[in-house]
Design an enzyme around this catalytic site. Structure first.
Site, PDB file in Angstrom:
ATOM      1  N   PRO A 174       0.830  -1.209   0.000  1.00 28.51           N
ATOM      2  CA  PRO A 174       0.000   0.000   0.000  1.00 28.51           C
ATOM      3  C   PRO A 174       0.861   1.254   0.000  1.00 28.51           C
ATOM      4  O   PRO A 174       2.068   1.195   0.269  1.00 28.51           O
ATOM      5  CB  PRO A 174      -0.783  -0.129   1.306  1.00 28.51           C
ATOM      6  N   SER A 227       3.892   6.684 -10.594  1.00 31.00           N
ATOM      7  CA  SER A 227       4.527   7.633 -11.504  1.00 31.00           C
ATOM      8  C   SER A 227       5.282   6.895 -12.603  1.00 31.00           C
ATOM      9  O   SER A 227       5.674   5.731 -12.439  1.00 31.00           O
ATOM     10  CB  SER A 227       5.495   8.534 -10.734  1.00 31.00           C
ATOM     11  N   GLU A 248       0.410   1.147 -14.873  1.00 30.24           N
ATOM     12  CA  GLU A 248      -0.500   2.262 -15.148  1.00 30.24           C
ATOM     13  C   GLU A 248       0.162   3.483 -14.543  1.00 30.24           C
ATOM     14  O   GLU A 248       0.244   3.624 -13.326  1.00 30.24           O
ATOM     15  CB  GLU A 248      -1.884   1.983 -14.523  1.00 30.24           C
ATOM     16  N   LEU A 249       0.643   4.389 -15.410  1.00 25.20           N
ATOM     17  CA  LEU A 249       1.578   5.414 -14.959  1.00 25.20           C
ATOM     18  C   LEU A 249       1.032   6.830 -15.132  1.00 25.20           C
ATOM     19  O   LEU A 249      -0.164   7.048 -15.046  1.00 25.20           O
ATOM     20  CB  LEU A 249       2.910   5.216 -15.706  1.00 25.20           C
ATOM     21  N   CYS A 282      -4.430  10.393 -12.078  1.00 27.80           N
ATOM     22  CA  CYS A 282      -3.620  10.211 -13.287  1.00 27.80           C
ATOM     23  C   CYS A 282      -4.396  10.613 -14.528  1.00 27.80           C
ATOM     24  O   CYS A 282      -3.819  11.164 -15.475  1.00 27.80           O
ATOM     25  CB  CYS A 282      -3.134   8.767 -13.391  1.00 27.80           C
ATOM     26  N   GLU A 378       3.616  17.006 -15.537  1.00 26.91           N
ATOM     27  CA  GLU A 378       2.352  16.583 -14.924  1.00 26.91           C
ATOM     28  C   GLU A 378       2.172  17.296 -13.578  1.00 26.91           C
ATOM     29  O   GLU A 378       2.991  17.138 -12.674  1.00 26.91           O
ATOM     30  CB  GLU A 378       2.330  15.074 -14.712  1.00 26.91           C
TER      31      GLU A 378
END
Length: 478
Positions: A174, A227, A248-249, A282, A378
């Protein structure tokens, strides 16, 4: 709270802990163990037992256990939403929505797992007329699930549900800032019958726990949401053992607003996309590419609407926005805004830290396509850079200039223009007449380019978390 290793609640062997604070008020909520490599060796030892035990459990028995969890979880939604709100700073209304999705996601993946079929091959090869060839799907083994801070409960469901449904052993790492909700969810799963060796959760720093586990030969796949920098490093570490990786970035998603679109809808969609969870998503729309003929009107209406938002105590349901995950996140956003202003943008709303982890909604005008924020920077917060364009081709070029490609949105009343644009955008999902902050449990969620590897959703994850075995019964047909 404690880790779950081998079905037991455990402290770290060396007794070290991590403090978990409420980012909204600085209150110490709880502590969790700060695990060492000795803890991780024990964890991996149990996972080897778990993948044999759970992988050998018939699907109908696994289904019964997971259905029991779905029913039991529904009784704990308020408790878990409050815990999520306190440790994350997420608005309580949003926390309840996120937690409420968990049983929905589990059920969808379980239904999908119960309808995964093998295939029988035709006798198309000369000499094989008497052979029977068929396939079955088997678990990969042990899946390491690395969960981000922004949507921990729903991301947990998207990773753990398909892994368990298809018979894999699961290790959950986590987020360090807010692990409590996920520990409690893991406790509920084991209480409902998932073997303690088959589902474990370990807390600690990513630089220690993540790196050690990813590099271990005793896991079989890594599913990470985080990230792009962490994803690249994870892929490098996993390569030495040929682990499968599902990443999944990051994203710098854009919404293109054409002059013939509903400008009020565009403003509404922009705010929904960027203020939910304070913009820490994201797939939050992070660039607003607006046709020059309506750019000033869009910006003015956006500022007016944002001025009416109420920011405050995340536990207050009357508030529209809570706070960021921590003070460091607020400071980073402030630095990114100042960098953009130095490049020539103009701040027409906000731009300031209100109180430690709280940040004002911020609108940046006069942003051009050459600026970092319009390409690869970002910003994980409620910041709205407005970028002008004249033609469809220019809008597409600005959109595709980023190294990222998660989701995109298009606002126009011209269906042909919408489809022409959508076909040219380099991203995994395109939403027409809406922002790109859209996710459905069944779609193949994921991105192009540096936004990741693989897809996550009922339509794809179950296959990715299993492997195909072909069985040939030679000469069986006589």
């Amino acid at each position: 709270m404690k880790m779950l290793i081998g079905g037991q609640k455990r402290d770290s062997i060396d007794g070290k802990v991590i403090n978990i604070f409420n980012p909204a008020n600085g209150e110490l909520i709880d502590t969790v163990p700060n695990s060492s490599t000795k803890d991780l060796d024990l964890l991996l030892e149990h996972s080897l037992k778990g993948k044999k035990l759970w992988g050998g459990t018939p699907l109908h028995e696994r289904s019964k256990i997971l259905l029991n969890f779905i029913d039991k979880f529904s009784l704990h939604i308020d408790e878990l939403a409050e815990l999520l709100c306190r440790e994350t700073g997420k608005n309580i209304k949003e926390a309840k929505l996120e937690v409420g999705l968990v049983p929905v996601i589990f059920r969808r993946f379980l239904e999908g797992a119960n309808h995964m079929y093998g295939i029988t091959l035709p006798d198309s090869q000369p000499g094989g007329e008497r052979d029977l060839i068929f396939t079955r799907r088997e678990p990969l083994g042990t899946i390491l699930c690395i969960i981000p801070f922004n949507f921990p409960a729903s991301t947990y469901a998207y990773k753990v549900a398909p892994a368990l449904a298809t018979g894999n052993s699961v290790i959950v790492k986590p987020p360090s800032d807010n692990p409590l909700t996920l520990i409690r969810m893991s406790e509920l799963l084991t209480e409902c019958g998932v073997p303690g060796d088959a589902l474990q959760i370990v807390t600690g720093s990513g630089s220690v726990v993540g790196k050690y586990l990813v590099g271990s030969p005793h896991i079989d796949a890594v599913s990470l949401t985080g990230s792009t920098e962490v994803g690249v490093e994870t892929a490098k570490q996993a390569a030495s053992n040929l682990h499968r990786v599902f990443l999944e970035l990051g994203g710098n998603d854009a919404m293109i607003v054409y002059e013939d679109g509903d400008i009020n809808l565009a403003v509404q969609e922009a705010i929904m996309a960027r203020t939910t969870n304070c913009g820490q998503i994201c797939i939050a729309t992070k660039r607003f590419i607006v046709q020059n003929s309506i750019k000033d009107e869009f910006t003015r209406k956006l500022v007016d609407k944002l001025n009416s938002l109420k920011i405050g105590d995340p536990m207050d349901p009357s508030c529209d926005m809570g706070c960021l995950i921590n003070e460091a996140a607020a400071l980073k956003i402030k630095e990114q805004i100042e960098h953009t202003l130095k490049q020539g943008a103009k701040c027409v709303l906000g731009g300031n830290i209100i109180n430690k982890a709280f940040f004002e909604p911020t609108v940046l005008a006069d942003v051009d396509a050459s600026m970092d924020i319009a390409q690869d920077m970002e910003v994980f917060g409620p910041v709205f850079p407005v970028i002008g364009f004249d033609t469809l081709e220019e809008a597409v070029e600005i959109h595709n200039a980023s190294v990222y490609g998660l989701n995109g949105g298009i606002i126009t009343k011209d269906t042909g223009k919408a489809m022409k644009t959508a076909y040219q955008l380099e991203c995994g999902t395109v939403v027409l007449n809406g922002n790109g902050r859209y996710r459905h449990p069944d779609i193949a969620f994921g991105g192009y380019k540096m936004s990741g590897i693989g897809r996550e959703g009922v339509s794809s994850t179950l296959e990715e978390l299993t492997q195909v075995k072909t069985i040939v019964m030679k000469g069986i047909l006589g």
